[in-house]
Design an enzyme around this catalytic site. Structure first.
Site, short mmCIF file in Angstrom:
data_model
loop_
_atom_site.label_atom_id
_atom_site.label_comp_id
_atom_site.label_asym_id
_atom_site.label_seq_id
_atom_site.Cartn_x
_atom_site.Cartn_y
_atom_site.Cartn_z
N CYS A 141 3.00 -4.79 4.65
CA CYS A 141 4.10 -4.48 5.57
C CYS A 141 3.56 -3.93 6.88
CB CYS A 141 5.04 -3.48 4.93
SG CYS A 141 4.20 -2.03 4.32
N ASN B 232 3.86 -6.82 -3.28
CA ASN B 232 2.54 -6.90 -2.64
C ASN B 232 1.54 -5.85 -3.12
OD1 ASN B 232 4.12 -5.05 -1.26
ND2 ASN B 232 3.29 -5.54 0.75
N GLU C 166 7.33 8.14 3.12
CA GLU C 166 6.58 8.22 1.88
C GLU C 166 5.21 8.80 2.21
OE1 GLU C 166 7.73 7.98 -0.95
OE2 GLU C 166 8.99 6.23 -1.29
N GLU D 187 11.85 1.74 2.94
CA GLU D 187 10.56 1.32 3.49
C GLU D 187 10.62 -0.20 3.65
OE1 GLU D 187 8.15 3.13 4.49
OE2 GLU D 187 8.24 5.03 3.43
#
Ligand code: NAD
Length: 479
Positions: free
Chosen positions: A286, A154, A460, A252
């Site tokens: 996400c 994405n 992150e 993630e």
């Protein structure tokens, strides 16, 4: 019709662009035309890339490069990315479907990651711990070695940069597995590293299938640490592979995040956030605002505004910078439309949208607003990854929090209220790694990002991310 884009469509191994025996065709999701054929890495290329990364770490001693030199190198990568931003942004737009502006934005963000972590590369300082007069005790931070990084489709260049930059800043060497459905923009990132003079083997980029090159990479004995961004099932299979060799991971994963709009919500502020929250990148985000929970006293008003917003959005190929771009693939469109159809069958109502855009070649889904959704429905619990917003009413703050936290995920959450105390209370109660108050996606590359529960673990972005790539050694000296 040919739309071929020239570029670096090979694997980048040991500082060289390498062909492979097989290749993979990459399509433009707006037109379904082929854009490029890229060399497809298999287990052999994984072997070579890990060997190159190990050599750079163990023999060339990449991790011993002084921090200030590593910082300068990362700044050079940022400059090279900025030089490639127009080209790379167009590549990202064409292969991914996203708008041209968003494609360029991804490269701008990728460059910012390199500058940000460059600023930390010479500040990896340990602690001196006073354990008694007869001792000198101190800690040092050491890189793991070879970091394997598996990237989703994405936001390929910005997600790749998000992990690559801190990993290099910490002194690790890296093997990236780019997403096979949209691998081209990550290759452009490789070109930036090459132009910036990153030592051969410090950065390796492979385009390969997940269950082949991906699986070979994450189970390779030469890998010391794994960063994965992608779906929950793939994450679980990688966690198993990592557990077999006791390798640390950052995960993630997905989300089903909710915005909670209390009765004192500023509706203009909320609607602007809905625009970005669920329709940016056609909802393939996400941390998308997948659910909007609204106090019953404002429910109809909010629903009217959100419906009007959705119906006013332009739809088209990303190159024209519309509001809604195509989904990445025919399979993704089938999945998104299928989840809407199932929800409608279960009693949900499409206030607008609910199906694919008819009579188009590309993979276009209508911007969709669903109501009459109950918390037990799949559409309220599972990630759609498309421009589909579920709107649900609530009566009390407690009910709002129970609904918001009522899925297995916990990536992000949002609160919309004029009462800051109420906003902060809700922020504490939301099960999420990141909470937005009065603006969805508030934050930046400096703010830690990651999930709780099934959305994964590790962080992150921000200073936190650097410590994914470092392990602490304590040295105790008896004087
Ligand atoms: P995916 O899990 O299908 O694939 C992600 C990557 O894993 C791809 O590169 C794929 O080739 C690779 N892969 C697949 N099987 C593998 C295996 N067995 N071993 C190693 N690698 C393998 O996910 P996707 O469809 O590309 O991306 C969408 C998902 O990613 C969504 O669930 C979304 O929420 C999540 N995502 C999360 C974040 C985040 O930061 N939390 C960001 C973006 C996307």
């Amino acid at each position: 019709m040919s739309e071929e884009i020239p570029g670096y469509w090979r694997n980048y191994i040991g500082g060289r662009w390498r062909d492979a025996e097989r290749s993979l065709s990459v399509e433009n999701p707006a037109t379904t035309h082929a854009l490029a054929a890229i060399a497809l890495a298999g287990p052999g290329e994984v072997e070579e890339a890990v060997a190159a990364a190990r050599h750079c770490f163990e023999v060339e001693r990449f991790g011993d490069m002084p921090g200030a030199e590593r910082a300068a190198m990362l700044h050079r990568v940022a400059v090279a990315i900025r030089e490639l931003t127009d080209y790379g942004g167009r590549v990202a737009c064409l292969e991914n479907g996203k708008t041209l502006d968003d494609g360029r934005g991804e490269f701008a963000e990728a460059a910012d990651y390199f500058d940000y972590y460059a600023g930390m590369a010479d500040k990896l300082e340990g602690r001196n711990i006073p354990i008694g007069e007869d001792y000198l005790d101190f800690t040092v931070h050491e890189p793991y070695g070879v970091s394997a990084q598996v990237v989703p489709w994405n936001f390929p260049p910005s997600i790749a940069a998000r992990s690559l930059a801190p990993a290099l800043a910490a002194g690790n060497t890296v093997v990236i597995k780019s997403p096979e459905i949209s691998p081209l923009a990550v290759a452009v990132l490789g070109e930036a590293c090459d132009r910036a003079g990153v030592p051969a083997g410090a950065v390796n980029i492979l385009c390969g299938e997940g269950d082949e090159a991906g699986a070979a990479l994450v189970s390779h004995p030469g890998v010391d640490q794994i960063v994965f961004t992608g779906s929950v099932p793939t994450g679980q299979s990688i966690m198993h592979a990592a557990a077999d060799r006791a390798v640390p991971c950052v995960m993630e994963l997905g989300g089903k995040s909710a915005a909670v709009a209390f009765e004192d919500v500023d509706i203009d502020q909320l609607v602007a956030s809905v625009r970005n929250g669920i329709f940016f990148n056609a909802g393939q985000v996400c941390s998308a605002m997948a659910r909007l929970l609204v106090h019953r006293s404002r429910y109809e008003e909010v629903l009217d505004r959100v419906t009007a917003l959705s119906e006013g959005l332009t739809i088209g190929p990303g190159i024209d910078n519309p509001d809604i771009t195509p989904l990445i693939s025919a399979g993704q469109l089938d999945r998104v439309e299928g989840m809407c159809t199932e929800a409608l069958g279960a009693g949900a109502r499409a206030v607008t949208g609910g199906r694919r855009v008819p009579d188009t070649v590309g993979h276009f889904m209508q911007p969709t607003v669903l109501t009459d959704v109950t918390p037990d429905m799949n559409i309220a619990r599972e990630e759609v990854f498309g421009p589909v917003l579920v709107v649900m009413p609530f009566d009390t703050d407690e009910e709002a929090m129970a609904l918001a936290n009522g899925t297995d995920y916990g990536l992000v959450g949002g609160v919309f209220t004029q009462d800051i105390a109420r906003g902060l209370r809700a922020a504490r109660q939301l099960a999420a790694g990141q909470v937005f108050v009065n603006e969805w996606f508030a934050g930046g590359i400096q703010t830690p990002f990651g999930g709780t529960r099934r959305s994964g673990y590790g962080r992150e972005k921000g200073q936190e991310a650097l410590y994914n790539y470092l392990q602490t050694k304590n040295v105790a000296v008896r004087l």
